[in-house]
Design an enzyme around this catalytic site. Structure first.
Site, PDB file in Angstrom:
ATOM      1  NE  ARG A   1       0.137  19.055 -10.326  1.00  0.00           N
ATOM      2  CZ  ARG A   1      -0.532  20.213 -10.220  1.00  0.00           C
ATOM      3  NH1 ARG A   1      -1.394  20.389  -9.231  1.00  0.00           N
ATOM      4  NH2 ARG A   1      -0.334  21.177 -11.084  1.00  0.00           N
TER       5      ARG A   1
ATOM      6  CE1 TYR B   1       6.169   0.451   7.419  1.00  0.00           C
ATOM      7  CE2 TYR B   1       6.133   2.805   6.987  1.00  0.00           C
ATOM      8  CZ  TYR B   1       6.545   1.532   6.655  1.00  0.00           C
ATOM      9  OH  TYR B   1       7.345   1.356   5.550  1.00  0.00           O
TER      10      TYR B   1
ATOM     11  CG  ASP C   1      -1.695   2.297   8.688  1.00  0.00           C
ATOM     12  OD1 ASP C   1      -2.168   1.350   8.028  1.00  0.00           O
ATOM     13  OD2 ASP C   1      -0.528   2.696   8.553  1.00  0.00           O
TER      14      ASP C   1
ATOM     15  CE  LYS D   1       3.966  -2.451   3.072  1.00  0.00           C
ATOM     16  NZ  LYS D   1       3.829  -1.657   4.272  1.00  0.00           N
TER      17      LYS D   1
HETATM   18  C1  LIG Z   1       4.197  -0.302   4.645  1.00  0.00           C
HETATM   19  C2  LIG Z   1       3.348   0.446   5.600  1.00  0.00           C
HETATM   20  C3  LIG Z   1       3.207   1.847   5.513  1.00  0.00           C
HETATM   21  C4  LIG Z   1       3.939   2.674   4.485  1.00  0.00           C
HETATM   22  O1  LIG Z   1       3.524   2.404   3.184  1.00  0.00           O
HETATM   23  P1  LIG Z   1       4.461   2.579   1.870  1.00  0.00           P
HETATM   24  O2  LIG Z   1       3.582   2.085   0.776  1.00  0.00           O
HETATM   25  O3  LIG Z   1       5.699   1.769   2.080  1.00  0.00           O
HETATM   26  O4  LIG Z   1       4.776   4.033   1.760  1.00  0.00           O
HETATM   27  C5  LIG Z   1       2.367   2.458   6.411  1.00  0.00           C
HETATM   28  N1  LIG Z   1       1.717   1.764   7.380  1.00  0.00           N
HETATM   29  C6  LIG Z   1       1.853   0.437   7.499  1.00  0.00           C
HETATM   30  C7  LIG Z   1       1.115  -0.278   8.601  1.00  0.00           C
HETATM   31  C8  LIG Z   1       2.670  -0.270   6.625  1.00  0.00           C
HETATM   32  O5  LIG Z   1       2.801  -1.595   6.771  1.00  0.00           O
END
Ligand SMILES: *Cc1c(COP(=O)(O)O)cnc(C)c1O
Length: 420
Positions: free
Chosen positions: A71, A124, A206, A231
Site C-alpha cells: 500500500r 468529465y 486533467d 485511456k
Molecule cells: C475516463 C476519464 C476520467 C475518469 O477515469 P476512470 O479511469 O474511468 O476512473 C477522468 N477524466 C477524463 C477526461 C476521462 O476521460
C-alpha cells in the site's frame, strides 16, 4: 539506468528506465511483484524505512527508500511512476486504481472546508459529480467558468465570489466532448494573480484527452496533472487506472493521502501499464495520423453538418487557433461531429458501424463511437448541454490504430445508412 541516458526522449526510455535486470535474475522485463509485504534485512533497517515513510525524519540525500508494504510502495508502481514523470517533466507521479481515485485523492489532499475550487465547464461526469456533490458536503465551495471566458472575466468572477478563499483552479482541455480548448497559461496567470504569500492557488489539469504525448500542462504553469490511465496510457481497453503528477511540493500531500485512503494501484495494474507505455508514442502517433484523415473525410461528407477537431483549426478561428498552436503538438485522436438530423440519425450511424465499436471510453487501439447527449453527458444540465453544443446530433469518435482506409470505409457506409 545510466545517468548519461537521461537526456534521451521518453519513448526511448520506456523499455528500461528505472529497472535493472540484475535485480530479477536477468529478466529483461520487470516481473510482477505480486506481494503484499517485503522482508527487512534487520530490525534497524525496518525502523529507518518507517521513519522516512511516515515523515518522522527527512530522507538523506543518498538514502534509498526501502520497500515496506504494497500500500506504501511496490516495484511495479515505483518504476511505472518514474517512467510516467518523463513525459510531463514532473518531479513525482502517483498511480491509482482508477482515474477517479487519482482525481478524488488529489482534490481531498489539497482542499479543506471553506476553500473554493474554480473549474472549467464541462468536466468529465465523474469529476463534476465529485466536485459539486461530494466536496460540497465537506464545506468546499465550487465555482465554474466557460471555455470562451477571457482572463479578465475569470479574475473578476474569482475576486467577487472567492476572494482569498480560492485554493485551486481545475481544468479539462480539450473539453470533452466538443474539443473546445482552454488556455492553460492564461489560467496559470489567474492562479498567480489570485495567490498571496499565505496561500498559493494551485492549477490542476486533467490531461487525459491529449496526454501524455501531445500536451504538457506543467510547461504552461500547471502544478498538478491528472490522467485516467484507462485511456491512452493503458490504451488497450483492458485496465482501469489513473495517475497524478506534479512538483514534489504539490505531490507530497497526494502521496500521503493515497497511503491512508488506500487508493493506490496494485502490482498487476502497474505491470500492465508499463507494458502499455512501451508503445504509447507509436500508438498515439498512429491514432493522430488516422484522426486527421478521418476528420478530412467527415468535413466533406454530405451527411455531416459540422466537425469538431483541433487539427482542423485555422487562423480564421482566432484565439482558439492561438491556444492550439501554443499548447498542443497534435490535433489528437478524438473527433466530435454533428450529423445532419438529430438523435434518430445519430443512432442510425452508431448502430450501423461494423469495424468501430459502440462504446464509451477513449484513446484505445480500437476505434470507439458514442452519443454524448444520451450517454457520457446524459446528466449534464439541459441548458448547459445546449450552450456547450452537446446536442442530439452530436457523435463522439475515438480513433484507433486500424488502417485509416478501413475506418473511413466503415464510417462512410454507416453515414450512408442515414435516411438511406
Ligand atoms: C475516463 C476519464 C476520467 C475518469 O477515469 P476512470 O479511469 O474511468 O476512473 C477522468 N477524466 C477524463 C477526461 C476521462 O476521460
Amino acid at each position: 539506468m545510466r545517468d548519461d541516458m537521461k537526456h534521451m526522449r521518453p519513448e526511448s526510455l520506456m523499455m528500461s528506465y528505472g529497472y535493472e535486470p540484475s535485480w530479477s535474475e536477468g529478466a529483461i522485463k520487470c516481473p510482477i511483484f505480486q506481494t503484499s509485504t517485503f522482508v527487512f534485512k534487520t530490525a534497524e533497517e525496518g525502523k529507518r524505512f518507517f521513519e522516512v515513510a511516515y515523515g518522522i525524519r527527512e530522507q538523506e540525500p543518498e538514502e534509498k527508500m526501502g520497500l515496506i508494504y504494497s500500500r506504501l510502495n511496490n516495484p511495479d508502481l515505483e518504476i511505472l511512476e518514474n517512467r510516467l514523470t518523463l513525459w510531463d517533466g514532473a518531479d513525482q507521479a502517483c498511480v491509482f486504481e482508477s482515474g477517479m481515485s487519482a482525481i478524488s485523492t488529489m482534490l481531498l489532499a489539497h482542499l479543506s472546508p471553506g476553500d473554493v475550487i474554480l473549474h472549467s465547464n464541462p468536466l468529465y461526469g465523474g469529476t463534476d459529480h465529485f466536485i459539486n456533490n461530494v466536496l460540497t458536503k465537506f464545506g468546499v465551495k465550487t465555482l465554474c467558468f466557460n471555455p470562451w471566458d477571457d482572463e479578465q472575466t475569470i479574475i473578476e468572477l474569482a475576486q467577487k465570489e472567492a476572494g482569498n478563499k480560492l485554493k485551486m483552479i481545475y481544468l479539462e482541455t480539450p473539453a470533452n466532448p466538443t474539443n473546445t480548448l482552454i488556455d492553460i497559461e492564461m489560467c496559470s496567470n489567474v492562479a498567480k494573480k489570485m495567490s498571496s504569500e499565505e496561500q498559493k492557488v494551485l492549477l490542476a489539469v486533467d490531461n487525459t484527452y491529449m496526454g501524455p504525448v501531445w500536451q504538457h500542462p506543467m510547461k504552461h504553469g500547471a502544478d498538478l496533472v491528472l490522467y485516467s490511465a484507462t485511456k491512452y496510457i493503458g490504451g488497450h481497453s483492458d485496465v482501469i487506472a489513473g495517475a497524478c503528477l506534479g512538483s514534489d511540493e504539490a505531490m507530497i500531500p497526494v502521496r500521503t493521502l493515497r497511503t491512508f485512503l488506500g487508493s493506490m494501484a496494485g502490482p498487476w495494474t502497474g505491470w500492465l501499464l508499463m507494458r502499455s507505455l512501451e508503445t504509447l508514442k507509436v500508438r498515439m502517433d498512429q491514432q493522430a495520423r488516422n484522426a486527421a484523415k478521418v476528420a478530412d473525410f467527415l468535413v466533406n461528407h454530405p451527411k455531416v453538418e459540422k466537425v469538431y477537431y483541433p487539427g482542423l483549426l485555422t487562423e480564421a478561428d482566432g484565439r482558439e487557433f492561438e491556444v492550439f498552436k501554443k499548447q498542443c503538438s497534435s490535433g489528437g485522436a478524438m473527433i466530435a461531429f454533428d450529423v445532419v438530423g438529430g438523435e434518430k440519425e445519430a443512432f442510425t450511424f452508431l448502430n450501423s458501424l461494423k469495424l468501430a465499436h459502440l462504446a464509451v471510453s477513449l484513446g484505445s487501439t480500437e476505434s470507439l463511437a458514442e452519443h454524448p447527449a444520451t450517454m457520457t453527458h446524459a446528466d449534464v444540465d439541459a441548458d448547459l448541454k445546449q450552450q456547450m453544443g452537446i446536442t442530439e446530433k452530436l457523435v463522439r469518435f475515438s480513433v484507433g490504430v486500424e488502417h485509416y482506409e478501413d475506418l473511413i470505409s466503415d464510417i462512410g457506409q454507416a453515414l450512408d445508412q442515414i435516411n438511406g
